[in-house]
Motif scaffolding. Sequence first.
Motif, PDB file in Angstrom:
ATOM      1  N   UNK A 210       7.061  14.927   5.335  1.00 52.41           N
ATOM      2  CA  UNK A 210       7.841  14.002   6.083  1.00 52.41           C
ATOM      3  C   UNK A 210       7.350  13.187   6.972  1.00 52.41           C
ATOM      4  N   UNK A 211       6.467  13.636   7.854  1.00 49.98           N
ATOM      5  CA  UNK A 211       5.510  13.066   8.819  1.00 49.98           C
ATOM      6  C   UNK A 211       4.704  12.146   8.259  1.00 49.98           C
ATOM      7  N   UNK A 212       4.038  12.495   7.165  1.00 54.04           N
ATOM      8  CA  UNK A 212       3.244  11.324   6.430  1.00 54.04           C
ATOM      9  C   UNK A 212       3.930  10.230   6.181  1.00 54.04           C
ATOM     10  N   UNK A 213       5.073  10.626   5.290  1.00 66.53           N
ATOM     11  CA  UNK A 213       5.881   9.354   5.006  1.00 66.53           C
ATOM     12  C   UNK A 213       6.272   8.486   6.036  1.00 66.53           C
ATOM     13  N   UNK A 278       3.448  13.029  -5.151  1.00 67.89           N
ATOM     14  CA  UNK A 278       4.753  12.917  -5.759  1.00 67.89           C
ATOM     15  C   UNK A 278       6.057  12.088  -4.587  1.00 67.89           C
ATOM     16  N   UNK A 279       5.319  11.449  -3.610  1.00 70.14           N
ATOM     17  CA  UNK A 279       6.313  11.017  -2.532  1.00 70.14           C
ATOM     18  C   UNK A 279       6.890   9.838  -3.392  1.00 70.14           C
ATOM     19  N   UNK A 284       5.722   2.173  -4.007  1.00 71.93           N
ATOM     20  CA  UNK A 284       5.594   1.091  -3.150  1.00 71.93           C
ATOM     21  C   UNK A 284       3.961   0.924  -2.493  1.00 71.93           C
ATOM     22  N   UNK A 285       3.057   1.957  -2.292  1.00 73.88           N
ATOM     23  CA  UNK A 285       1.816   1.698  -1.764  1.00 73.88           C
ATOM     24  C   UNK A 285       0.955   0.944  -2.996  1.00 73.88           C
ATOM     25  N   UNK A 286       1.110   1.540  -4.338  1.00 73.80           N
ATOM     26  CA  UNK A 286       0.403   1.098  -5.273  1.00 73.80           C
ATOM     27  C   UNK A 286       0.905  -0.484  -5.607  1.00 73.80           C
TER      28      UNK A 286
END
Length: 348
Positions: A210-213, A278-279, A284-286
């Motif tokens: 969750x912190x990475x997101x 799996x986020x 969105x990043x892609x």
Amino acid sequence: MCATGANALRPDPAALVAWGSNFAPYTLDGEPWRLLTGAFVHIGFPHLLSNMVVLLLLGRTTERLYGNLRFLALYLFAAVSGGIVSILMHPGVNSAGASGAIFGVAGALLAFVLRYRKELPAELAARNRRAMLVFILYSLYRGLVQHGVDNAAHFGGLVGGVLIGALLARPLTEEARERSSRPSAIAATTAAVLFLAALSWPLTHLNPDRLQEASFDRLLIELQPAQKKTLADVIAWSHSRIASQIERDAASNRIITQLLPEWDAMYAKVESAPLPPGSRYVPLRATMLRYLDDNRRMYRLAAVLLAHPQELDAAAFAPIRALAKDAHAQIDEIKRLAPQLRGNPARR
């Protein structure tokens, strides 16, 4: 905020962060004061006005019952407790607004009329009790069904207000108030310290995924100024004169030395941002990477063609048109994906 250029009706996320909104990637990275300042930042004038009207309606009675200093203490504590619960529940939300603290005021008023219901006129106690229950339940329900509302901050502020309000409340008679003043202040202070200490461990041990997101959300906010500058530079470049070969060479050189490094820098930041497998942020990043790469390739081709005018024909421009079309398609996809994620501002 408006004096610095922020939109008075709908300030962007970067402006909210700059003025102290409560956003976990910043709050937990050496800026804990955001737990409090987030309650004084609002997402536009309508948001501020609505919160101040409710605070006026609830605050006048509550301040009379508790006194100025105790009212201030419970208001600030509710703001902090709301900010903490907001981060615990959804660290990717950029939260701003006073309603967490206002819920604390409502909770404190409810605690008072329940604790000292026998000292208040029966009709007054019943009316305030009903009003607070209706306000709390309706507001929490609206927060559940309405997008962009930080209901976690509401709940955290409510709990904090009820807890501290119940301990800070004093009888109405002057003699009894004086007698209970010191013990109630000590009890409330002790409870506040224990409450915050109990929340400090989960606050500093959030789920790494969750912190990475949330950190990716921070990157999106921090990319906004760079993207605005790049687009402004692109517009300025598009107005360059290219009548002669010297002017075409200058335009080509400007692409190579100014525009391409800006696109490359944004691409590198997005590409290097970690996300858990799996986020929901992975698509969105892609899409963002494809959009940025389309622009890199498009301007690189433009630089080559400007430097070699003998190659300027319809076929030479076809790849540029194709990349521009795909870049616009990626913009539409980004607009579709971004609102579904958690990095948008949330009112409280």
